[in-house]
Design a protein around this motif. Structure first.
Motif, PDB file in Angstrom:
ATOM      1  N   SER A 175       0.827  -1.195   0.000  1.00  0.00           N
ATOM      2  CA  SER A 175       0.000   0.000   0.000  1.00  0.00           C
ATOM      3  C   SER A 175       0.873   1.260   0.000  1.00  0.00           C
ATOM      4  O   SER A 175       0.653   2.193  -0.778  1.00  0.00           O
ATOM      5  CB  SER A 175      -0.915  -0.035   1.221  1.00  0.00           C
ATOM      6  OG  SER A 175      -1.713   1.100   1.266  1.00  0.00           O
ATOM      7  N   LEU A 176       1.878   1.258   0.857  1.00  0.00           N
ATOM      8  CA  LEU A 176       2.777   2.410   0.923  1.00  0.00           C
ATOM      9  C   LEU A 176       3.583   2.553  -0.367  1.00  0.00           C
ATOM     10  O   LEU A 176       3.878   3.657  -0.810  1.00  0.00           O
ATOM     11  CB  LEU A 176       3.719   2.271   2.123  1.00  0.00           C
ATOM     12  CG  LEU A 176       4.483   3.538   2.513  1.00  0.00           C
ATOM     13  CD1 LEU A 176       3.538   4.608   3.018  1.00  0.00           C
ATOM     14  CD2 LEU A 176       5.551   3.236   3.559  1.00  0.00           C
ATOM     15  N   ALA A 177       3.908   1.416  -0.990  1.00  0.00           N
ATOM     16  CA  ALA A 177       4.627   1.469  -2.254  1.00  0.00           C
ATOM     17  C   ALA A 177       3.792   2.219  -3.286  1.00  0.00           C
ATOM     18  O   ALA A 177       4.297   3.087  -4.007  1.00  0.00           O
ATOM     19  CB  ALA A 177       4.955   0.058  -2.744  1.00  0.00           C
ATOM     20  N   ARG A 178       2.504   1.929  -3.331  1.00  0.00           N
ATOM     21  CA  ARG A 178       1.640   2.621  -4.285  1.00  0.00           C
ATOM     22  C   ARG A 178       1.574   4.109  -3.968  1.00  0.00           C
ATOM     23  O   ARG A 178       1.629   4.957  -4.861  1.00  0.00           O
ATOM     24  CB  ARG A 178       0.232   2.021  -4.266  1.00  0.00           C
ATOM     25  CG  ARG A 178       0.189   0.581  -4.751  1.00  0.00           C
ATOM     26  CD  ARG A 178      -1.230   0.097  -4.904  1.00  0.00           C
ATOM     27  NE  ARG A 178      -1.858   0.680  -6.084  1.00  0.00           N
ATOM     28  CZ  ARG A 178      -3.119   0.461  -6.437  1.00  0.00           C
ATOM     29  NH1 ARG A 178      -3.886  -0.318  -5.684  1.00  0.00           N
ATOM     30  NH2 ARG A 178      -3.616   1.024  -7.510  1.00  0.00           N
ATOM     31  N   ASN A 179       1.465   4.431  -2.673  1.00  0.00           N
ATOM     32  CA  ASN A 179       1.438   5.840  -2.284  1.00  0.00           C
ATOM     33  C   ASN A 179       2.737   6.557  -2.621  1.00  0.00           C
ATOM     34  O   ASN A 179       2.788   7.781  -2.648  1.00  0.00           O
ATOM     35  CB  ASN A 179       1.167   5.984  -0.778  1.00  0.00           C
ATOM     36  CG  ASN A 179      -0.269   5.656  -0.414  1.00  0.00           C
ATOM     37  OD1 ASN A 179      -0.527   4.863   0.474  1.00  0.00           O
ATOM     38  ND2 ASN A 179      -1.216   6.246  -1.139  1.00  0.00           N
TER      39      ASN A 179
END
Ligand SMILES: Nc1ncnc2c1ncn2[C@@H]1O[C@H](COP(=O)(O)OP(=O)(O)O)[C@@H](O)[C@H]1O
Ligand SMILES: [Mg+2]
Lengths: 286, 252
Positions: free
Chosen positions: A172-176
């Motif tokens: 999720s953080l990678a996408r953000n």
């Protein structure tokens, strides 16, 4: 000492296979139990190219490509649709098992049940430090060292590799952060699938004679090596493969070689009981 | 802050927004707006939907109704990576770093959308803002202290020079002194530089001190909104958020 040499080659093959297997688990969250069937299908592609006149080391690329494409397709059309529907992980495991059976026995239906071997002489016999290696085995060892070095470089120093590790750690953080995780996951299937195809081919080369179901029990070695080093840990996988490869070959020299998988399975049970995150691993640390 | 880290801000606004999980709305009828150069804060009790609201702005949680706008662009239900590309930096409440990656690698992932040759200079610029990270570049993010970790999480989003910063309880689990420093120096600093800052904060008093406007969330809806100095006069707000009864001293 000669079983130590054998063990090194077995370990090298297993390391190639386990690193791909563990990358799939780390980055895409799929415990791909169909891995063994992709390996053996890839080996057969190499084999057919080989018996139609393509030199083994060139035909090998056919096997690598087969592994990459088959794995990519598997993700695209089997695993991703199930994951998208938010099915629990056990569903994917069962689906993968089904794919493994279809892949293995589908292959058997096509190629038949008899043993085959490559048109490849084992080459010169070399010995040092009390160990014997055929030329073929030395090439396999060399391939493993080079390819695992490339994987190390990929994961540590390239943008893609770092994105793969970030996706593994926190999608999720990678996408953000702007990482298109879908692309990263597809790419991971291609790369790990290529490793799978390579591993399948060198596994078959190392075995000498093989048939459609030859890699059926390989998943036990893969799981043992992966859990030993910590699931999702490529470096742990290399270590785990070394331990499992050596211990199965050395013990096979003393007890019935048929028990190889049993020994690996006992190691796996031990790990699951005492150190489920492996010797190096925390929960998930690609 | 001596270094220019963010681009000129953009307005981030919602209209009649509802969002939640599995098709069930957790927050409804939300209209909030954050403008450049300002700190807009959202306070409210645990479980009131603050995190859910922020997640819906950055593409992590599905918007079920209404709109999210960034400047003139409608970013409703856009993919998180696209929203990042448009200049919104989001620091989640939890899981705000990549634990197995080193501090340096965390920052590099923060700069993922930059050209490779731009990254080292950006890393240096971020380190100017958070000098404490300088001598822990090779340490794994999972091994940092709470304060260091938050700095890394903020540093990661600063890598892309965001126009809008969306911060979810950046001071949770921090010692009070560190929390105050983080809010007054950094969070306020981002706004002073012209960025748009949307801040969710548990520490209502501290949040008010640095905010230009504050929304109060309760049960998934905006129940109160106003300038800090007005909220500080509001008996209901004081009762529920500023520690009952006692009127706080004016802060400025
Ligand atoms: N991933 C999730 N799936 C389902 N419900 C969730 C999820 N995350 C939070 N919730 C629910 O949404 C509500 C609001 O949570 P949250 O937005 O985290 O509140 P806050 O940040 O204000 O404490 C809570 O009732 C919580 O249980
Ligand atoms: Mg929250």
């Amino acid at each position: 000492m000669s079983s130590f040499g054998f063990g090194l080659v077995t370990a090298a093959v297993l390391a190639l296979a386990t690193v791909g297997f563990t990358m799939q688990f780390a980055v895409t969250n799929v415990l791909n139990l169909a891995y063994g069937s992709v390996m053996i299908n890839s080996a057969f592609v190499t084999y057919y190219l080989n018996i139609h006149g393509v030199p083994t080391w060139v035909a090998l690329f056919g096997g690598v490509a087969t592994g990459a494409i088959a794995s990519w397709l598997l993700n695209q059309f089997v695993f991703t649709p199930f994951q998208r529907r938010n099915r629990p992980p056990i569903t994917i495991v069962i689906v993968a098992l089904g794919v493994d059976l279809v892949g293995t026995f589908g292959l058997q239906a096509i190629v038949g049940g008899s043993y085959v071997s490559f048109r490849q002489s084992p080459g010169h016999e070399y010995h040092f430090l009390g160990m014997f290696f055929s030329g073929l085995q030395l090439v396999i060892l060399g391939i493993a060292v080079v390819v695992l070095g490339i994987i190390h470089w990929l994961l540590r120093y390239t943008r893609l590799g770092k994105a793969m590790r970030a996706t593994s750690a926190n999608p999720s953080l990678a996408r953000n952060s702007g990482v298109k995780t879908k692309t990263i996951i597809s790419t991971t299937w291609l790369i790990s699938g290529a490793l799978c195809g390579l591993a399948g081919t060198v596994f078959a080369l190392n075995t000498g004679v093989f048939e459609a179901t030859s890699a059926q029990l390989y998943i036990v070695l893969l799981l043992a090596a992966m859990f030993l080093g910590g699931p999702g840990e490529p470096y742990g996988a290399m270590f785990g493969a070394l331990v499992i490869g050596l211990s199965t070959e050395i013990s096979a020299a003393y007890v019935n070689p048929q028990y190889k998988e049993v020994i690996a399975f006992v190691a796996l049970l031990g790990m699951l009981t005492f150190r489920p995150y492996g010797i190096f691993g925390s929960e998930k640390t690609l | 802050m001596s270094v220019d880290l963010s681009k000129a801000g953009m307005v981030l606004a919602t209209s009649d927004l509802s969002a939640g999980y599995d098709g069930r709305a957790i927050v409804s009828e939300i209209a909030v707006e954050a403008s450049p150069g300002q700190v807009i804060s959202i306070v409210g009790p645990n479980g009131s939907g603050k995190s859910t609201l922020l997640k819906s702005l950055v593409g992590v949680v599905k918007v079920l109704g209404g709109h999210v706008k960034l400047g003139d662009a409608d970013i409703t239900n856009m993919a998180p990576e696209e929203i990042a590309k448009l200049g919104v930096g989001y620091v989640p409440q939890i899981d705000d770093v990549f634990p197995p990656l080193s501090v340096k690698e965390n920052l590099e992932i923060g700069g993922y959308l930059l050209a490779r040759r731009e990254i080292p200079a950006r890393v240096d610029a971020v380190l100017e803002v958070f000098p404490r990270l300088k001598n822990m570049m090779t340490r794994k993010a999972g091994k940092l202290s709470g304060g260091e970790r938050k700095m890394l999480a903020m540093g990661r989003v600063l890598m892309l020079s965001p126009s809008v910063l969306v911060l979810d309880e950046p001071t949770a689990n921090l010692a009070p002194i560190v929390a105050t420093q983080l809010l007054e120096e950094y969070v306020r600093g981002f706004a002073e530089h012209g960025s748009t800052v949307l801040l969710v904060e548990q520490r209502a008093k501290a949040a008010l001190r640095i905010s230009d406007w504050t929304y109060v969330l309760g049960g998934g809806r905006v129940v109160l909104a106003g300038a800090p100095k007005d909220l500080e006069q509001n008996p209901v707000f004081v009762e529920s958020f500023l520690g009952g009864g006692t009127r706080p001293a004016p802060t400025k």
